[in-house]
Motif scaffolding. Structure first.
Motif, PDB file in Angstrom:
ATOM      1  N   ARG A 146     -19.359  60.200 -10.721  1.00 57.83           N
ATOM      2  CA  ARG A 146     -18.970  61.494 -10.145  1.00 57.83           C
ATOM      3  C   ARG A 146     -18.374  61.306  -8.754  1.00 57.83           C
ATOM      4  NH1 ARG A 146     -17.110  65.748 -11.562  1.00 57.83           N
ATOM      5  NH2 ARG A 146     -17.753  67.739 -10.709  1.00 57.83           N
ATOM      6  N   LEU A 147     -18.943  60.411  -7.973  1.00 57.46           N
ATOM      7  CA  LEU A 147     -18.395  60.150  -6.643  1.00 57.46           C
ATOM      8  C   LEU A 147     -16.963  59.621  -6.762  1.00 57.46           C
ATOM      9  CD1 LEU A 147     -18.659  59.984  -3.574  1.00 57.46           C
ATOM     10  CD2 LEU A 147     -19.729  57.738  -3.821  1.00 57.46           C
ATOM     11  N   ALA A 148     -16.758  58.692  -7.702  1.00 53.79           N
ATOM     12  CA  ALA A 148     -15.413  58.129  -7.892  1.00 53.79           C
ATOM     13  C   ALA A 148     -14.437  59.225  -8.307  1.00 53.79           C
ATOM     14  CB  ALA A 148     -15.449  57.014  -8.935  1.00 53.79           C
ATOM     15  N   GLN A 149     -14.896  60.114  -9.195  1.00 55.06           N
ATOM     16  CA  GLN A 149     -13.995  61.168  -9.649  1.00 55.06           C
ATOM     17  C   GLN A 149     -13.658  62.146  -8.522  1.00 55.06           C
ATOM     18  OE1 GLN A 149     -15.463  64.025 -12.517  1.00 55.06           O
ATOM     19  NE2 GLN A 149     -13.500  63.973 -13.599  1.00 55.06           N
ATOM     20  N   GLY A 152     -11.523  60.276  -5.766  1.00 55.88           N
ATOM     21  CA  GLY A 152     -10.340  59.548  -6.206  1.00 55.88           C
ATOM     22  C   GLY A 152      -9.095  60.407  -6.405  1.00 55.88           C
TER      23      GLY A 152
END
Lengths: 299, 299
Positions: A146-149, A152
């Motif tokens: 979720r952090l990457a999404q 990003g």
């Protein structure tokens, strides 16, 4: 139920510990001295730690101890936030020499080091979540994905691109909302999401937390735009009246100051609905209410 | 045991599929058109896909199907590699206008987009591993944490800083090895690590894979240094004789050409020891041997 200490007391207790842990971990890195110093410089340059505080407040609400695992996740979020500021300030981007009254990273360490310090902080964030020893694997995968999404191309970085592209055109209110949602809102959404995951929120509670976070993020941006018009540098800790000079799309610019205050009031009301729904599930939501006092509704 | 197809045939079969999947996933991103194009441009600019190929070869060795999960991990690695090249080429860094005969990212899309495309690829890598639906949570956490460590301040980014700092001084061979280990070797090490994790290697096999990967990474860099002296642009697909002009620390520069070849031979022999040990555990190691043919020992 035990009488809670005020949000200010809570935050005065927890944030210094968190800052100490954050910088301590960076100091322990086995890497080049100059890189480490450059990373620490911008992380220490501080700011309000609003995003970590949201995580801490929600963990507290679920009676989840604010342990090393919580610090890892809140720290990771602050690393991502910090890297985005370092890269935003670069000459090829906003070309800012000062942030929060201090010279920006590339002014102190040079442009190549600022690029690399940002890159390092971005990557390190995922290591911190991955290596935390008190968070379960399923939670870690959920948090990292979720952090990457949210940080990003579909989230924060995409919002940054949209913001730059929007500088030379007048956006519609819908477009402006979408820029802000991603550029500022998505990391705030991660904070409430992470708090819920760490605190083992139910699906229903998680949905209300996300709703609260989204409204909070939106209010944050509207308020920032308003204060750029009505606030003083002292209150804001940064230069004001900049948006107009830089042809930025803002709420007051698009809909005027009065309607911006109306929108802010409306958004805060929606955040309060989420709080009421969380309260109904038996949670002590005092801090979530207190956090909304950040937005001063003068009109 | 079934007669294996040659490494060339294997790679000619798998790499086009992989490239197709890689670009397809980027095209499917819900983000700004310009950002997406900039990301795709550099990912398509290609290169040998050496790191993904290492993962595929090891999965094959463990009879692990090269499925979407493997593509996610190999793709993530290629995203990280690509972001590092985009940022390396920036004016503030190596200031390169061409890479593999094509204009570099910032030449085509401008500097701010190149910075953001790199940031987006870096972050997206972790999302790809996290969201893969055929890899278990424990494997994902291991893969993401290790990738972050090997690509971050203690790995690749630290190596990049050390490389820049070393340009204005003569390094010892030990220092040079340490720069290369992190700048180039660490992502290659991740490839063999990931192959082992995906293929469910035993602890013993994993240790030998890492040993093979480390020697392979070292050989890769020594060979690159040698070819900059003896190779032609055509063979190398890039400008040669650049290291000397740019005062780079290289193996031939530090110990001469003959001793560089000796070192390369020695390193390859050590990789062969790891292969023998893997063979003893019952694995078909033909491709690992064939990969070493990349290094042409002329002397």
């Amino acid at each position: 139920m035990q009488k809670m200490i005020s949000l200010t007391t809570f935050s005065d207790e927890i944030l210094p510990k968190f800052n100490h842990e954050l910088v301590g971990r960076l100091r322990d890195l086995d890497t080049e001295k100059a890189l480490k110093e450059s990373m620490i410089y911008s992380v220490e340059a501080g700011g309000k730690r609003m995003r970590p505080l949201l995580i801490f407040v929600i963990c507290q609400m679920f009676n989840h101890e604010i342990d090393n695992g919580v610090y890892s996740v809140a720290g990771a979020l602050e690393l991502i936030h910090t890297y985005s500021l370092i890269h935003d300030d670069l000459p090829a981007m906003d070309n800012d020499d000062l942030r929060r009254g201090k010279p920006t990273n590339h002014i102190v360490y040079g442009e190549s080091m600022a690029i690399l310090a940002g890159d390092a902080l971005n990557t390190l964030a995922f290591e911190w979540i991955g290596r935390s020893d008190v968070v379960g694997d399923a939670q870690k995968v959920a948090l990292m994905s979720r952090l990457a999404q949210l940080a990003g191309p579909e989230g924060m970085v995409g919002g940054q691109v949209a913001d730059i592209e929007g500088e030379h055109q007048v956006l519609s209110l819908t477009q402006l909302k979408r820029v802000h949602k991603r550029k500022t809102g998505d990391l705030i959404e991660f904070a409430v999401y992470a708090g819920g995951i760490l605190g083992n929120a139910t699906t229903e509670q998680q949905a209300e937390l996300i709703q609260y976070g989204r409204q909070f993020g939106l209010a944050f941006q509207i308020y920032d735009d308003i204060m750029d018009v009505v606030g003083t540098s002292e209150e804001m800790g940064k230069a004001v009246h900049k948006d107009n000079q830089e042809n930025k799309n803002t709420y007051p610019g698009l809909i005027g100051l009065d309607q911006s205050y109306d929108t802010l009031r409306n958004v805060i009301d929606q955040a309060k609905v989420a709080i009421q729904n969380l309260k109904k599930t038996g949670l002590e939501t005092g801090y979530l209410e207190e956090l909304l006092h950040y937005f001063k509704l003068k009109n």
